[in-house]
Design an enzyme around this catalytic site. Structure first.
Site, PDB file in Angstrom:
ATOM      1  N   ASP A  12      -4.426 -20.203  27.091  1.00 13.76           N
ATOM      2  CA  ASP A  12      -4.741 -18.845  27.526  1.00 13.76           C
ATOM      3  C   ASP A  12      -3.597 -17.880  27.208  1.00 13.76           C
ATOM      4  OD1 ASP A  12      -6.202 -16.848  28.648  1.00 13.76           O
ATOM      5  OD2 ASP A  12      -5.975 -17.494  30.723  1.00 13.76           O
ATOM      6  N   GLY A  13      -3.963 -16.633  26.971  1.00 11.73           N
ATOM      7  CA  GLY A  13      -2.941 -15.588  26.815  1.00 11.73           C
ATOM      8  C   GLY A  13      -2.794 -15.036  25.412  1.00 11.73           C
ATOM      9  N   ASN A  14      -3.674 -15.439  24.501  1.00 14.01           N
ATOM     10  CA  ASN A  14      -3.579 -14.933  23.121  1.00 14.01           C
ATOM     11  C   ASN A  14      -3.716 -13.412  23.063  1.00 14.01           C
ATOM     12  OD1 ASN A  14      -3.507 -17.578  22.360  1.00 14.01           O
ATOM     13  ND2 ASN A  14      -5.566 -17.643  21.517  1.00 14.01           N
ATOM     14  N   ARG A  16      -3.236 -11.113  25.488  1.00 11.51           N
ATOM     15  CA  ARG A  16      -2.105 -10.394  26.103  1.00 11.51           C
ATOM     16  C   ARG A  16      -0.876 -10.432  25.201  1.00 11.51           C
ATOM     17  NH1 ARG A  16      -2.567 -13.522  31.457  1.00 11.51           N
ATOM     18  NH2 ARG A  16      -4.218 -14.501  30.248  1.00 11.51           N
ATOM     19  N   TRP A  17      -0.672 -11.584  24.547  1.00 13.95           N
ATOM     20  CA  TRP A  17       0.474 -11.713  23.632  1.00 13.95           C
ATOM     21  C   TRP A  17       0.369 -10.667  22.511  1.00 13.95           C
ATOM     22  CZ3 TRP A  17       0.866 -12.926  18.402  1.00 13.95           C
ATOM     23  CH2 TRP A  17       2.131 -13.296  17.956  1.00 13.95           C
ATOM     24  N   ARG A  25      -6.265  -8.193  19.328  1.00 11.92           N
ATOM     25  CA  ARG A  25      -6.362  -9.483  20.009  1.00 11.92           C
ATOM     26  C   ARG A  25      -6.473 -10.641  19.017  1.00 11.92           C
ATOM     27  NH1 ARG A  25      -7.795  -9.929  25.015  1.00 11.92           N
ATOM     28  NH2 ARG A  25      -9.099 -11.721  24.555  1.00 11.92           N
ATOM     29  N   HIS A  29      -5.026 -14.761  18.398  1.00 11.42           N
ATOM     30  CA  HIS A  29      -5.751 -16.007  18.147  1.00 11.42           C
ATOM     31  C   HIS A  29      -5.207 -16.726  16.903  1.00 11.42           C
ATOM     32  CE1 HIS A  29      -8.344 -15.057  21.368  1.00 11.42           C
ATOM     33  NE2 HIS A  29      -9.019 -14.112  20.758  1.00 11.42           N
ATOM     34  N   THR A  58     -18.392 -21.186  27.012  1.00 15.51           N
ATOM     35  CA  THR A  58     -19.735 -20.581  26.950  1.00 15.51           C
ATOM     36  C   THR A  58     -19.642 -19.085  27.281  1.00 15.51           C
ATOM     37  OG1 THR A  58     -20.043 -21.501  29.177  1.00 15.51           O
ATOM     38  CG2 THR A  58     -21.173 -22.619  27.418  1.00 15.51           C
ATOM     39  N   GLU A  59     -18.682 -18.729  28.124  1.00 18.83           N
ATOM     40  CA  GLU A  59     -18.521 -17.316  28.515  1.00 18.83           C
ATOM     41  C   GLU A  59     -17.915 -16.483  27.367  1.00 18.83           C
ATOM     42  OE1 GLU A  59     -17.514 -19.937  30.465  1.00 18.83           O
ATOM     43  OE2 GLU A  59     -19.248 -19.746  31.797  1.00 18.83           O
ATOM     44  N   LEU A 123      -4.445 -40.509  17.823  1.00 20.58           N
ATOM     45  CA  LEU A 123      -4.883 -39.523  18.814  1.00 20.58           C
ATOM     46  C   LEU A 123      -6.378 -39.213  18.696  1.00 20.58           C
ATOM     47  CD1 LEU A 123      -4.087 -37.256  20.937  1.00 20.58           C
ATOM     48  CD2 LEU A 123      -3.837 -35.736  18.970  1.00 20.58           C
ATOM     49  N   ARG A 180      -2.471 -25.196  31.905  1.00 20.00           N
ATOM     50  CA  ARG A 180      -3.008 -23.857  31.619  1.00 20.00           C
ATOM     51  C   ARG A 180      -1.854 -22.891  31.435  1.00 20.00           C
ATOM     52  NH1 ARG A 180      -8.310 -20.658  33.621  1.00 20.00           N
ATOM     53  NH2 ARG A 180      -8.009 -18.861  32.263  1.00 20.00           N
TER      54      ARG A 180
HETATM   55  C1  FPP Z   1      -7.628 -17.481  25.445  1.00 17.61           C
HETATM   56  O1  FPP Z   1      -6.848 -16.354  25.226  1.00 17.61           O
HETATM   57  C2  FPP Z   1      -7.917 -18.111  24.191  1.00 17.61           C
HETATM   58  C3  FPP Z   1      -9.154 -18.230  23.650  1.00 17.61           C
HETATM   59  C4  FPP Z   1     -10.377 -17.700  24.258  1.00 17.61           C
HETATM   60  C5  FPP Z   1      -9.337 -18.869  22.364  1.00 17.61           C
HETATM   61  C6  FPP Z   1      -8.432 -20.031  22.137  1.00 17.61           C
HETATM   62  C7  FPP Z   1      -8.481 -20.335  20.748  1.00 17.61           C
HETATM   63  C8  FPP Z   1      -7.414 -20.570  19.973  1.00 17.61           C
HETATM   64  C9  FPP Z   1      -6.015 -20.660  20.378  1.00 17.61           C
HETATM   65  C10 FPP Z   1      -7.700 -20.881  18.604  1.00 17.61           C
HETATM   66  C11 FPP Z   1      -8.022 -22.319  18.653  1.00 17.61           C
HETATM   67  C12 FPP Z   1      -8.201 -22.801  17.391  1.00 17.61           C
HETATM   68  C13 FPP Z   1      -7.971 -24.056  17.106  1.00 17.61           C
HETATM   69  C14 FPP Z   1      -8.162 -24.433  15.734  1.00 17.61           C
HETATM   70  C15 FPP Z   1      -7.511 -25.033  18.105  1.00 17.61           C
HETATM   71  P1  FPP Z   1      -7.444 -14.947  25.652  1.00 17.61           P
HETATM   72  O2  FPP Z   1      -8.046 -14.327  24.451  1.00 17.61           O
HETATM   73  O3  FPP Z   1      -8.387 -15.116  26.793  1.00 17.61           O
HETATM   74  O4  FPP Z   1      -6.150 -14.204  26.079  1.00 17.61           O
HETATM   75  P2  FPP Z   1      -6.024 -13.124  27.232  1.00 17.61           P
HETATM   76  O5  FPP Z   1      -6.408 -13.808  28.512  1.00 17.61           O
HETATM   77  O6  FPP Z   1      -4.592 -12.747  27.181  1.00 17.61           O
HETATM   78  O7  FPP Z   1      -6.953 -12.003  26.878  1.00 17.61           O
END
Ligand code: FPP
Length: 243
Positions: A12-14, A16-17, A25, A29, A58-59, A123, A180
């Site tokens: 989580d946090g992509n 916000r980063w 956003r 990712h 799903t959300e 793995l 998390r």
């Molecule tokens: C949550 O951050 C992250 C996701 C909804 C997507 C996670 C997906 C990836 C890291 C890519 C995965 C890909 C592979 C190949 C493993 P958010 O967007 O909810 O962040 P926020 O809460 O800061 O808005």
């Protein structure tokens, strides 16, 4: 040091980063995917047997179309580019979740990667994609009810192991450790049944900033916790229970 047999991660946090860097956003990712790649290899080399990554819930389908599409592109690209590497690292790839909602080209990439890595014995890497635990439990209840209706199963024979084996995670063992990132402290519809005795590790680090050092810290915290599975036990019995 006692290692978890199964780690599950809510990455989580992509968003916000990316926001902190004044970027879209989707930029978060892309960086998050690089981090996932690194953590997959780190887990594999540390001898972790099972790793489940919550890549798309799903959300998440309710996010803006552009973001959903980019996440699908990222997944397809990751699988096409990384499968050879997975084979080299002896990593077996599979997914859990509602595959019918995933675009055809991504589904094809998933099928190819699963087939190409089916023989790998290291793995067990699982992506939770279009996954929601309540949906998974609902599906398993329906499947069990159908078996009862067909006369294959008696109602009094329904027990935890029957439910367990009807879940999409079967036969992967339950997660010992759920991580998390980003400061949120909830499960968000992830592995609700399977998390009954999991240890939780929450960190404020945003997923794109998560490093091998953060993984080490989570593993150290896990090793320091005494898992009692609801009982009062001496140390040697705790050890035996978890094996
Ligand atoms: C949550 O951050 C992250 C996701 C909804 C997507 C996670 C997906 C990836 C890291 C890519 C995965 C890909 C592979 C190949 C493993 P958010 O967007 O909810 O962040 P926020 O809460 O800061 O808005």
């Amino acid at each position: 040091m006692s290692l978890p047999k199964h780690i599950a991660i809510i990455m989580d946090g992509n968003g916000r980063w990316a926001q902190l860097k004044r970027r879209p956003r989707t930029f978060g990712h892309i960086k998050g995917t690089r981090v996932a790649k690194k953590i997959i290899t780190d887990c594999s080399r540390r001898g972790i047997k099972n790793l489940t990554l919550y890549a798309f819930s799903t959300e998440n389908w309710f996010r803006p179309q552009e973001e959903v599409s980019l996440l699908m592109t990222i997944l397809r690209r990751y699988l096409r580019r990384e499968t050879d590497n997975l084979i080299k690292e002896n990593i077996r790839f599979s997914i859990i979740g509602d595959i019918t909602r995933i675009p055809t080209d991504v589904r094809e990439a998933i099928a190819k990667s699963m087939e190409a890595t089916a023989h790998c014995t290291g793995l067990n890497l699982v992506f939770a994609l279009s996954y929601g635990s309540r949906q998974e439990i609902t599906d398993s209840v329906r499947e069990i009810a159908q078996r009862v209706a067909r006369g294959e199963l008696a109602v009094q024979d329904i027990d935890e192991s029957i439910i367990n084996s009807a879940l999409s995670t079967y036969p992967t063992p339950d997660p010992d450790l759920i991580i998390r990132t980003s400061g949120e402290q909830r499960l968000s519809n992830f592995l609700l049944w399977q998390a009954a005795y999991s240890e939780f590790y929450f960190t404020d680090v945003l997923w794109p900033n998560f490093t091998e050092h953060d993984l080490d810290q989570a593993l150290q915290v896990f090793a320091s916790r005494q898992r009692r599975y609801g009982r009062v036990l001496t140390n040697d019995k705790v050890e035996k229970l978890s094996n």
